[in-house]
Each structure stands twice: as structure tokens, then as C-alpha cells.
Design a protein around this motif. Structure first.
Motif, short mmCIF file in Angstrom:
data_model
loop_
_atom_site.label_atom_id
_atom_site.label_comp_id
_atom_site.label_asym_id
_atom_site.label_seq_id
_atom_site.Cartn_x
_atom_site.Cartn_y
_atom_site.Cartn_z
N ALA A 270 0.71 -1.17 0.36
CA ALA A 270 -0.09 -0.10 -0.32
C ALA A 270 0.93 0.92 0.26
N VAL A 271 0.83 2.19 -1.26
CA VAL A 271 1.32 3.34 -1.29
C VAL A 271 0.83 4.21 -0.43
N LEU A 272 1.30 4.89 0.12
CA LEU A 272 0.65 5.85 1.14
C LEU A 272 0.50 6.99 0.14
N GLY A 273 -1.29 7.43 1.38
CA GLY A 273 -1.54 8.11 -0.01
C GLY A 273 -1.71 10.07 0.47
N LYS B 134 10.12 2.89 4.51
CA LYS B 134 10.47 4.08 2.69
C LYS B 134 10.85 2.44 2.16
N VAL B 135 10.34 2.63 1.03
CA VAL B 135 11.21 1.59 0.13
C VAL B 135 11.49 2.06 -1.81
N ALA B 136 12.12 1.48 -1.74
CA ALA B 136 12.40 1.64 -3.46
C ALA B 136 11.81 1.18 -4.53
N THR B 137 10.99 0.47 -5.40
CA THR B 137 10.46 -0.58 -5.97
C THR B 137 10.72 0.13 -8.14
N VAL B 138 11.49 -1.06 -7.68
CA VAL B 138 11.69 -1.34 -9.29
C VAL B 138 11.31 -0.74 -9.88
N ASN B 139 11.28 0.32 -10.83
CA ASN B 139 10.23 0.04 -11.86
C ASN B 139 11.10 0.39 -13.48
N THR B 140 12.03 -0.93 -13.73
CA THR B 140 12.52 -1.01 -15.12
C THR B 140 13.33 -2.37 -14.96
N VAL C 270 19.10 -6.54 -9.59
CA VAL C 270 17.16 -6.68 -9.42
C VAL C 270 16.47 -6.05 -9.92
N GLY C 271 15.39 -7.22 -10.14
CA GLY C 271 14.42 -6.97 -11.13
C GLY C 271 13.48 -6.12 -10.95
N GLU C 272 12.28 -5.90 -12.12
CA GLU C 272 11.44 -5.58 -11.75
C GLU C 272 9.82 -5.87 -10.28
N GLY C 273 10.05 -4.45 -10.06
CA GLY C 273 8.77 -4.72 -8.75
C GLY C 273 9.86 -5.16 -7.54
N GLU C 274 10.64 -5.35 -7.75
CA GLU C 274 11.01 -5.91 -6.06
C GLU C 274 12.13 -4.32 -5.47
N LYS C 275 10.66 -4.25 -3.80
CA LYS C 275 11.23 -3.88 -3.10
C LYS C 275 12.56 -3.92 -2.48
N LEU C 276 13.59 -2.66 -2.25
CA LEU C 276 14.57 -2.45 -1.71
C LEU C 276 14.41 -1.05 -0.42
N LYS C 277 14.41 -1.66 0.78
CA LYS C 277 14.65 -1.08 2.04
C LYS C 277 15.71 0.54 1.64
N VAL C 278 15.30 1.41 1.90
CA VAL C 278 15.60 3.01 1.88
C VAL C 278 16.28 2.68 2.80
N VAL C 279 17.89 2.92 3.55
CA VAL C 279 18.61 3.19 4.23
C VAL C 279 18.35 4.69 4.35
N THR D 260 10.42 3.57 -8.17
CA THR D 260 9.80 4.67 -7.61
C THR D 260 9.45 4.28 -5.73
N VAL D 261 9.26 5.76 -4.84
CA VAL D 261 9.69 5.96 -3.81
C VAL D 261 8.66 5.46 -3.03
N SER D 262 8.76 5.48 -2.07
CA SER D 262 6.57 5.21 -1.64
C SER D 262 7.11 5.52 -0.15
N ILE D 263 6.20 5.23 0.47
CA ILE D 263 6.32 4.78 1.87
C ILE D 263 5.04 3.53 2.50
N GLU D 264 5.34 2.56 2.58
CA GLU D 264 4.85 1.50 2.04
C GLU D 264 4.26 0.70 4.24
N LEU D 265 3.33 0.03 3.99
CA LEU D 265 2.90 -0.88 5.04
C LEU D 265 3.27 -2.53 4.31
N GLU D 266 3.52 -3.37 5.87
CA GLU D 266 3.77 -4.90 5.21
C GLU D 266 1.84 -5.03 4.78
N ASP D 267 2.37 -5.88 3.83
CA ASP D 267 0.97 -6.55 3.22
C ASP D 267 0.83 -8.11 3.09
N ALA D 268 -0.83 -8.68 3.19
CA ALA D 268 -0.74 -10.31 4.17
C ALA D 268 0.22 -10.99 3.01
#
Length: 341
Positions: A43-46, A144-150, A169-178, A203-211
Motif C-alpha cells: 500500500a502506497v502512502l496516500g 520507505k521503500v524503493a520499487t524497481v520500475n525497470t 534486481v528485477g522489476e517490481g522488487e522492493k528495496l529498503k531505503v537506508v 519509485t519511492v514510497s512509504i508502505e505497510l507490510e501486506d498480507a
């Protein structure tokens, strides 16, 4: 067929989900490939942060909290099961771990219907916080995570394209931003390693953990149904014939011919050489291998390859005497491992 049933039972809990889906072809040579952005889980920070490649901030269309119309937070010590129906005897479809986020769709008879990531189902309402209480927890635990968009992105040892590659890393992988650097680079953490990625390709976003999906519950977070489909497909050939230089499933294959054909069915192009196959994937630590990854063996160099199937086991075309079999991952000392999904 009797051999296959016996071997599956011997996997000690490896529930294989046979959702067959063609995986996209893996490419690993370039710094980046042409972006083809697809929606990632989470979920992306609205209405707060959705940074584009120019580093600008844009508002999301969702006016509610963390991208959820009706935010819910799992209020448990460990996790709560998500069920197919509002019934404690209903089938499990996933689980919410402590402080994971969800969207509460409806409520009836003490049950919430929720959706989170790839999972939709029912949870007892007593285990879900909503309203201000949920928002308060979310503000503390969101990351804060960075989602690979390439298609493929290099994680570098320094904030420069001249530095060495730590991992790809591949497209869609989420990396923790330090941390974030002023020169357009981000310091990130992935697979226990720290490195740097260009902000242009994430794409940088603030997210919660999903199910977690049932596949992730069984085999670990991030393990997809496609990976388990690879395992299911490979296990169909247990008992098959080993042929040196062979590459025809059902007729005869050698070790690299086996892996080439199995992963090839999912869009992954591999050379018919165990020594060359690691170069077509992303190197991963042996402690981080997931089902569908390849593990390489040899003495003084790579001379054998196998498919990791989970639970510390592999399936491989062993030799002309044994054929295609299931073995323990450490039947020999592995040299390295690589991922293609």
C-alpha cells in the motif's frame, strides 16, 4: 506416477501450488532495460509521497490513509489467519502478520472482509485495529521503500555507475531505503547486502507490510506461485533418464539440459552449459535461495546444476545411473546460486 507421489510426500510439508503461468524472459546484461512499469504489492502512502523519476512529489488520488480507503492494522502478537469465508473452519487463503496493513471492505457478525496485497478474505474483527488507532500504529511502522520500475537494475557498491555491481534486481522488487543521497542515488538494502541505486529507475514510497499468500506462508516471503509452479513442473520428470548432452524432457537430459528446458518453459533463456548458466541470472546467497532458483556444484569450477525446490532439497539430472532425482541441497558442497525470477 507412484515414484512422484512418494517423493512429493517425502518433501515434508512442501505444499506445491500448481498455478502455471509463463514468467517473463530474464535479461541481465544492461545497466537498465526499457521500463515497463507494473503494479507492485504493498500500500502506497496516500496523498503524501509518490515520487516520480524526476524526484518530484505528486499526490495520489486516494484521500485516505496509506492508500487504503478504510485502513486496518493487524493487532496481534505474531499473526492472524485470513480465511476464505467468515468461518473459523473455512479454508486459509493467507495471513496478516503483526502490524501489517489491510483495507477493511465490510463487517458482519464479528468478521471483517479485508484485502491486502494479493489476498482477499475474512479475519475476526477483534484482531484488526481501525480508525485513529490504526493510523497511530501505521505512522510508527510504515517504511520507505524503493520499487524497481525497470526490467533489471544494478545495485552498485558506490553511488556511481563506475563502481562495481553488488547484485542485480528485477522489476517490481522492493528495496529498503537506508538513506537518500544528494546526487540522485539511494542507499538501499537487499538480500542482506547494502548498495546504491539510481533514483531514476525506482519509485519511492512509504508502505505497510501486506498480507502473506499461502505460498509465502509455506516457503517464505516473496516466493511466488510461479516459482512453485516451476517446482511442480520439474518434479513431474523425476525418474526420467539422464543422457549426456541431452536436452529433451521425457527422452533424456543432462543436468544443464534439464534446467534449461524447465526454466525455458517459463520464458527464461539459458545456455546449455552449467558453467555459463549463473551468468544469465542474478547471484543470490545460498542462505537466501528460493524455490525455482538454481544451485551450482563442482570441484575447482562449476560442473553441475540443480533446481532448488524448498525445504533444503533440489531436483536434478544426477547421472546416467540415477537419472533425474530429488536430493538434499548439501549432498555436495554448493559453489553458488542464482535467481531468474
Amino acid at each position: 506416477m507412484a515414484k512422484i507421489a512418494f517423493l512429493k510426500k517425502a518433501l515434508a510439508g512442501c505444499l506445491v501450488l500448481a498455478t502455471v503461468a509463463a514468467a517473463p524472459a530474464a535479461t541481465f546484461a544492461a545497466e537498465v532495460n526499457t521500463p515497463d512499469v507494473s503494479a507492485g504489492a504493498g500500500a502506497v502512502l496516500g496523498s503524501i509521497i509518490a515520487e516520480n523519476v524526476d524526484g518530484e512529489k505528486s499526490e495520489t488520488s486516494n484521500e485516505d490513509t496509506y492508500g487504503y480507503e478504510n485502513l486496518g492494522i493487524a493487532d496481534v502478537n505474531d499473526y492472524v489467519n485470513i480465511r476464505e469465508k467468515a468461518d473459523e473452519d473455512s479454508e486459509l487463503v493467507g495471513r496478516l502478520e503483526k502490524n501489517a496493513g489491510c483495507n477493511v471492505i465490510s463487517e458482519k457478525d464479528g468478521w471483517y472482509k479485508i484485502e491486502s496485497g494479493k489476498v482477499t478474505g475474512y479475519v475476526k474483527s477483534e484482531y484488526i485495529l481501525t480508525g485513529d488507532a490504526a493510523k497511530k500504529i501505521a505512522d510508527k511502522v510504515a517504511k520507505k521503500v524503493a520499487t524497481v520500475n525497470t526490467t533489471t537494475l544494478n545495485v552498485r557498491s558506490k553511488a556511481s555507475t563506475d563502481s562495481s555491481i553488488v547484485v542485480q534486481v528485477g522489476e517490481g522488487e522492493k528495496l529498503k531505503v537506508v538513506s537518500e543521497k544528494k546526487n540522485g542515488w539511494l542507499k538501499v538494502k537487499v538480500s542482506g547486502e547494502k548498495g546504491y541505486v539510481s533514483k531514476e529507475f525506482v519509485t519511492v514510497s512509504i508502505e505497510l507490510e501486506d498480507a502473506l499468500t499461502l505460498t509465502e506462508v509455506k516457503y517464505g516471503k516473496g516466493v511466488s506461485d510461479v516459482r512453485m509452479s516451476v517446482v511442480e513442473y520439474a518434479l513431474q520428470f523425476v525418474g526420467g533418464k539422464y543422457v549426456w548432452g541431452g536436452s529433451t524432457l521425457g527422452v533424456g537430459v543432462d543436468c544443464s539440459g534439464f534446467t534449461m528446458r524447465i526454466l525455458g518453459a517459463y520464458g527464461v533463456s539459458l545456455p546449455h552449459s552449467s558453467a555459463a548458466q549463473p551468468n544469465s541470472g542474478t547471484k543470490v546467497a545460498l542462505s537466501d535461495v528460493q524455490p525455482g532458483d538454481l544451485i551450482f556444484y563442482g570441484s575447482g569450477g562449476i560442473s553441475h546444476v540443480a533446481i532448488y525446490i524448498g525445504n533444503g532439497q533440489i531436483v536434478h539430472a544426477a547421472n546416467s545411473r540415477k537419472g533425474i532425482i530429488v536430493s538434499g541441497m548439501y549432498y555436495m558442497t554448493p559453489i553458488c546460486a542464482a535467481s531468474y525470477f
